[in-house]
Motif scaffolding. Sequence first.
Motif, short mmCIF file in Angstrom:
data_model
loop_
_atom_site.label_atom_id
_atom_site.label_comp_id
_atom_site.label_asym_id
_atom_site.label_seq_id
_atom_site.Cartn_x
_atom_site.Cartn_y
_atom_site.Cartn_z
N PRO B 328 4.16 12.29 -21.71
CA PRO B 328 4.21 13.65 -22.28
C PRO B 328 3.30 14.64 -21.56
O PRO B 328 3.53 15.85 -21.63
CB PRO B 328 3.74 13.44 -23.72
CG PRO B 328 4.01 12.01 -24.02
CD PRO B 328 3.79 11.29 -22.73
N GLU B 329 2.29 14.15 -20.84
CA GLU B 329 1.39 15.07 -20.14
C GLU B 329 2.08 15.87 -19.07
O GLU B 329 1.57 16.89 -18.60
CB GLU B 329 0.25 14.29 -19.48
CG GLU B 329 -0.90 13.95 -20.40
CD GLU B 329 -1.90 13.04 -19.72
OE1 GLU B 329 -2.43 12.17 -20.40
OE2 GLU B 329 -2.12 13.19 -18.49
N GLU B 331 4.51 17.76 -19.37
CA GLU B 331 4.80 19.10 -19.88
C GLU B 331 3.57 20.00 -19.71
O GLU B 331 3.69 21.16 -19.31
CB GLU B 331 5.24 19.03 -21.35
CG GLU B 331 5.64 20.39 -21.89
CD GLU B 331 6.16 20.36 -23.32
OE1 GLU B 331 6.44 19.26 -23.85
OE2 GLU B 331 6.28 21.45 -23.91
N THR B 332 2.41 19.44 -19.99
CA THR B 332 1.17 20.19 -19.84
C THR B 332 1.00 20.63 -18.38
O THR B 332 0.69 21.79 -18.09
CB THR B 332 -0.03 19.31 -20.25
OG1 THR B 332 0.26 18.72 -21.52
CG2 THR B 332 -1.30 20.13 -20.35
N ASN B 417 9.40 19.95 -25.13
CA ASN B 417 10.01 21.26 -25.39
C ASN B 417 10.44 21.98 -24.13
O ASN B 417 11.43 22.69 -24.12
CB ASN B 417 9.01 22.16 -26.14
CG ASN B 417 9.01 21.87 -27.61
OD1 ASN B 417 10.03 21.95 -28.26
ND2 ASN B 417 7.85 21.50 -28.13
#
Lengths: 255, 508
Positions: B328-329, B331-332, B417
């Motif tokens: 998920p990182e 996306e960051t 997202n």
Amino acid sequence: MPGPVQSIERAAAILRLLAAGSGRLGAGEVARSLGLARGTAHGLLRTLERVGFVEQDGGSGKYRLGAALLHLGAGYLDVNELRSRAINWADALASRSGEAVRIGTFLDGKVLVVHHVFRPDDTPQAMDVGSLLPLHATALGKALIAHDANAAASVRDTVLEPYCRGTITDPKELARVAARVRENGWAAEAGELSVGEAGVAAPIRGHGGLVVGAIGISGPVERICDTRRVPEPRLVAFVCDAARAVSRDLGGARR
Amino acid sequence: MAERFVMSIDQGTTSTRCILFDHGGRLVAVAQREHRQHFPRPGWVEHDPMEIWRNLERVAPEALAQAGASADQIAAVGIANQRETTVLWDRMTGDPIGRAIVWQDMRTGALVDELARAPGAAAVTERSGLPLATYFSAPRVRWMLDHTPGLRERAERGEVLFGTMESWLIWNLSGGADGGVHVTDVTNASRTLLMNLRTLSWDDGLLDFFGVPKAMLPEIRSSTETYGTARRVFPGVRVGAALGDQQAALFGQTCFSPGETKCTYGTGAFLLMNTGTAPVRSDNGLLTTVGYKIGDEPAVYALEGSIAITGALVQWFRDGLGLITTAPEIETLARSVDDNGGCYIVPAFSGLFAPHWRSEARGIIVGLTSYITKGHLARAVLEATGWQTREVVDAMNADSGLALKELKADGGMTSDNLVMQMVADVLNVPVARPMVVETVSLGAAYAAGLAVGYWAGLEGLRRNWHRAARWVPAMEPGRRDAEYENWKRAVERTFGWIRAGEDPAALP
């Protein structure tokens, strides 16, 4: 004052040792270097591995400093990671409660919305991931103020902006509310951010019980609360269940 | 009376999961266990069927315990499974013959080339709806029969059984060597290359062509019907459904009407469009497959577009490049820049699937300049998922004559997202995520619940579908067109990298 805690001193020594050398040491090498029993060193290494401060190489079995240590200053849990770990339980909460769900984390004196699940009635709704909410006027914010020292500090010396007649603007009153949130394990808000709206939220905990965010529902006050503006116990239980389930997945469940 | 649940078992490529759902289709408990991936040679991928069976023996009680439920509160169990993975086992002892050959395995490359030149090859696609490719089960069965001494004779005598994962699990659940039922469902059978897509039965011509003895094949049944009763793990529970995982997701997304389309984003991505009760042939690189078959009702068909690498590109970014520590990182990292900086990544790691089907293509990063940072690379990684989806949707619109109006997305990547916004932007249609992203599991549960009357009918299931999120297109049309052009140019540059005569499986 109690004396120093031996296992923390030893853990610190292990981290210094791993940081100083070539970077990869076996449990035996660590034990010999620090004059510890092999089992003791192993236990400490396993615990440090659990919190992400050391990593074990799959092939050699040797230990090195963990990525979590390098990102210590950049926040404990990446917000996109938090969303990914919470998504199933947030869906289940929206589905059970019939209300919109949001997950928030503390950011620069505000609540950052990191996840948003629509109210499950298929009406048009807009995603508000990335938006910022006030700490003192939302259930999510109050859950954070109650459990996150930085969030609490950020509202201590500021003017609390009134959004509605119901907004808490007295810092002392807010502190009393925060104490009650800690006692209950959940936070509520009714008509404090916008007239006719209410919310319930509970803290999400990671390793060691550290609060990494809050999860909550929001909707019309007449659906969330009874006539005395007290949240429905059924909804409070759903919120607390969801917060516990996410915390369990993050390794922060209360034993 | 105690609340009743439906149990779903998702036997996937990396793990086996057991999920309990309540009557509202809400997730009540989840337990999962990963199994080992065996890579005995380059291009070979195997799973241990016994390990997978033992994992099922563990996760099911775990899920029951989590919900505080007992087996008699389970109305039925449904199975969704990794498709095309091939298991052979001994009928008398229940022991697997070697390890299962996984759908990603490319060992049958040479065999498939040889078969493609044999007489009768042209009829394969006509009858099965699938291209003759290493991806499907029949060449694997043939390979195992060819490479294990004496196996063909034993198979002909009916001593050796073939199945995909659902067959293996149902056989074991229903008693194993002691009276286990040997069945498969139409969706799984439609991925073997051995089933006639119109008659929904084993095709003698195809069996001859691939040299697979009929005696080893399971009986083809509907996707929803009671195959038998479990005698192990959760004795007494009816086994009421089996579906290939992607078809299960189509069912879980309640895509019950022609034109309704879902995309499941995992390691790869799979778009399936319901095309109704007649199979639609593709001129644009899509597969024709069975979507589901409810009891005695006519089968519902689907067009499928498979993308080999979506989430796997993020995993590579994490494990191969080490630029992030958790998926998920990304996306960051991607949000640390405004655009891709002119950089494109085409993840043709083992060739490209739909709509190109180029096995000789290999991945590239193009547009590199000294301006490019890891943030731009992260963005290019995520955009690759968007553009690959666009290519498949274009093919689907062309084949079906329908224009996609909204995409129902599910799978792990829907928690990102930025990716979901990109997909909406490049498709120029809204993307919706349902309240339960575990649609593979939910679909198997729905199908099993239907079989035993836990749910009354499709309309009731449809009412359980609720939108959890929706991303609307927000990309300027000129920019969309320009970026799509760039993407297409990048894709062209991946073609022809492996030269004729080179064995892709033997390359480092």
